[in-house]
Design an enzyme around this catalytic site. Structure first.
Site, short mmCIF file in Angstrom:
data_model
loop_
_atom_site.label_atom_id
_atom_site.label_comp_id
_atom_site.label_asym_id
_atom_site.label_seq_id
_atom_site.Cartn_x
_atom_site.Cartn_y
_atom_site.Cartn_z
N VAL A 1 0.89 -1.17 0.00
CA VAL A 1 0.00 0.00 0.00
C VAL A 1 0.92 1.21 0.00
O VAL A 1 1.89 1.23 0.72
CB VAL A 1 -0.93 0.03 1.22
CG1 VAL A 1 -1.90 -1.13 1.17
CG2 VAL A 1 -0.17 0.00 2.51
N CYS A 2 0.64 2.18 -0.85
CA CYS A 2 1.64 3.22 -1.05
C CYS A 2 0.99 4.55 -1.37
O CYS A 2 -0.21 4.62 -1.57
CB CYS A 2 2.53 2.92 -2.25
SG CYS A 2 3.00 1.22 -2.42
N THR A 3 1.82 5.60 -1.44
CA THR A 3 1.39 6.87 -1.99
C THR A 3 2.39 7.28 -3.06
O THR A 3 3.59 7.26 -2.81
CB THR A 3 1.34 7.96 -0.89
OG1 THR A 3 0.47 7.53 0.15
CG2 THR A 3 0.84 9.27 -1.47
N ARG B 1 -5.34 8.39 2.99
CA ARG B 1 -4.08 9.12 2.86
C ARG B 1 -4.17 10.12 1.72
O ARG B 1 -3.36 11.02 1.60
CB ARG B 1 -2.93 8.14 2.61
CG ARG B 1 -2.53 7.33 3.84
CD ARG B 1 -1.76 6.08 3.48
NE ARG B 1 -2.63 5.07 2.91
CZ ARG B 1 -2.40 4.42 1.77
NH1 ARG B 1 -1.32 4.65 1.09
NH2 ARG B 1 -3.26 3.53 1.32
#
Ligand code: NAG
Ligand code: NAG
Ligand code: NAG
Ligand code: NAG
Ligand code: NAG
EC number: 3.5.1.23
Length: 392
Positions: free
Chosen positions: A139-141, A330
């Site tokens: 899971v990332c941005t 996020r």
């Protein structure tokens, strides 16, 4: 392997229902760059990978340095598997079944993985497991932004280790912590010339974050969907192998594509084992996009469009036309900070500030990478998120 994945998912529900505090958010950070202090453990070290060597020899220097950490990491995965299937049957399966699965992988990945097993002394099946692992739980941005002069900056936080063992005493994710010492920057060369660069976990041969200097920048985020990775991976095990591993595609694109347009076309059109988001930046104004992928093809491409005042595109792990899951938003804080920064002030420095603001920075964040295509530059920092901090 399919069973292992489902069991890990089942654990999700028991973990989320207890022990976590409500979301922790903060005002947009400023002045975080150059990285120092409690949220940075320093820059990742650099290694050169020589593409002119046979695949089995390319990773020798990296693995020689990192084999103890890699063994620790794989032990943590095995402990986790044993916690779910206590007889040790699962680990046995990994050692017996996965080496056989390796033969179904294309080269150079197959030979590189074999080389990693040889140099590290870790059983082949376990190195394969380590390489499959990332296809499933990131899971990332990621963000690509254009400054007022038309320069593109691409930043990403790599968050990994969700739902895989919470260390109550240290308030951290066991897998995320074990990954941090494995973060390396790689300079892939042919004839002593850089072809592309990436931030990687040592022992992993796919690419999640990389730059082809002066041409394009690329990162991949997980996309959870009903027709998800687990189905693709099960199918792959059951012989229906017409899709490509996502991180093998990104590696192949970094290695072989020679323009933003070519990279975009391949990322949009190649059939995959699981859905994904590809975040791609080019080398001139307007070239930045999020490609939302199903396994079959691209279902949406959102591009930078200055006429619409869209000077950046930002992706976490939700389709951009949908609201994010309320316990994992996020996107709103990251966009708020991008908007506050303004296009006039966008730079590697301010993107680092955005990616350092909780909960964009959280307990899963292993590294932050910053890329500037026009300078051919990639830098990355290993991250910590001291309390109070969101677990994800
Ligand atoms: C918790 O953190 C301490 C200090 O950083 C470390 O020595 C210890 O191994 C950690 N515990 C676990 C279970 O990882
Ligand atoms: C690459 O550089 C090394 C030393 O920097 C040199 O020994 C070697 O011959 C070079 N190789 C090629 C293919 O140019
Ligand atoms: C951008 O990429 C294209 C295609 O690779 C290349 O022809 C062009 O020179 C690059 N432009 C800049 C400014 O680097
Ligand atoms: C940021 O700005 C964009 C474009 O003006 C707007 O659509 C978006 O709602 C803003 N987001 C936040 C969180 O401020
Ligand atoms: C850009 O940042 C500087 C200080 O970091 C600030 O003084 C200036 O107002 C900012 N510009 C814009 C357009 O926000």
């Amino acid at each position: 392997m399919g069973r292992c994945v489902f069991l890990v998912l089942a654990a999700l529900f028991s973990v989320t229902s207890t022990q976590f505090k409500p979301p922790y958010a903060e005002d947009c950070r400023t002045g975080m760059y150059p990285p120092t202090g409690p949220t940075s453990r320093g820059a990742a070290s650099w290694y050169t990978l020589n593409l002119d060597l046979p695949p089995s020899e390319r990773w020798t220097a990296v693995i020689t340095d990192k084999k103890t950490y890699l063994a620790n990491m794989i032990q943590a995965i095995k402990d986790l598997a044993n916690a779910f299937v206590p007889s040790g049957r699962l680990v046995e399966l990994v050692d017996i079944t996965l080496p056989w699965m390796l033969d179904t992988l294309p080269n150079p990945f197959k030979e590189e993985i074999k080389g990693i097993a040889t140099v590290s002394g870790i059983p082949l099946g376990e190195v394969v497991l380590f390489n499959i692992f990332y296809e499933v739980f990131t899971v990332c941005t990621s963000v690509v932004a254009e400054d007022s002069n038309g320069n593109l900056v691409h930043g990403r936080n790599m968050d990994f280790g969700l739902f895989m063992g919470w260390d109550v005493k240290n308030k951290s994710w066991i897998i995320s912590e074990r990954l941090k010492p494995l973060v390396v920057n790689l300079d892939f060369q042919r004839k002593n010339q850089t072809v592309f660069k990436s931030t990687n976990f040592a022992g992993y041969v796919g690419m999640l974050t990389g730059i082809k200097p002066h041409m394009f920048t690329l990162s991949m985020n997980e996309r959870f969907s009903f027709d998800g990775g687990y189905i693709g991976i099960l199918e792959w095990i059951l012989w229906k192998r017409d899709g490509m591993w996502m991180s093998f595609l990104t590696r192949s694109v970094l290695e072989n594509a020679n323009s933003y347009e070519e990279a975009k076309m391949r990322l949009a059109q190649t059939k995959l084992l699981a859905p994904a988001y590809f975040i791609l930046g080019g080398n001139q104004t307007g070239q930045g996009c999020i490609i939302t992928r199903s396994r079959q093809n691209s279902i949406n491409i959102l591009e930078i469009d200055l006429k619409l005042n869209r000077w950046y595109v930002l992706e976490t792990n939700y389709d951009h036309w949908e609201e994010p899951f309320f316990l994992d938003d996020r996107r709103t804080p990251a966009m708020k900070c991008m908007n506050q920064t303004t296009q006039a002030n966008i730079s590697v420095k301010t993107i680092y500030d955005v990616l350092s603001t909780k909960p964009v920075l959280n307990k899963l964040t292993t590294y932050t990478t910053l890329m500037q295509v026009s300078e051919g530059k990639l830098e990355s920092y290993i991250r910590d998120c001291p309390d109070p901090c969101m677990p994800w």
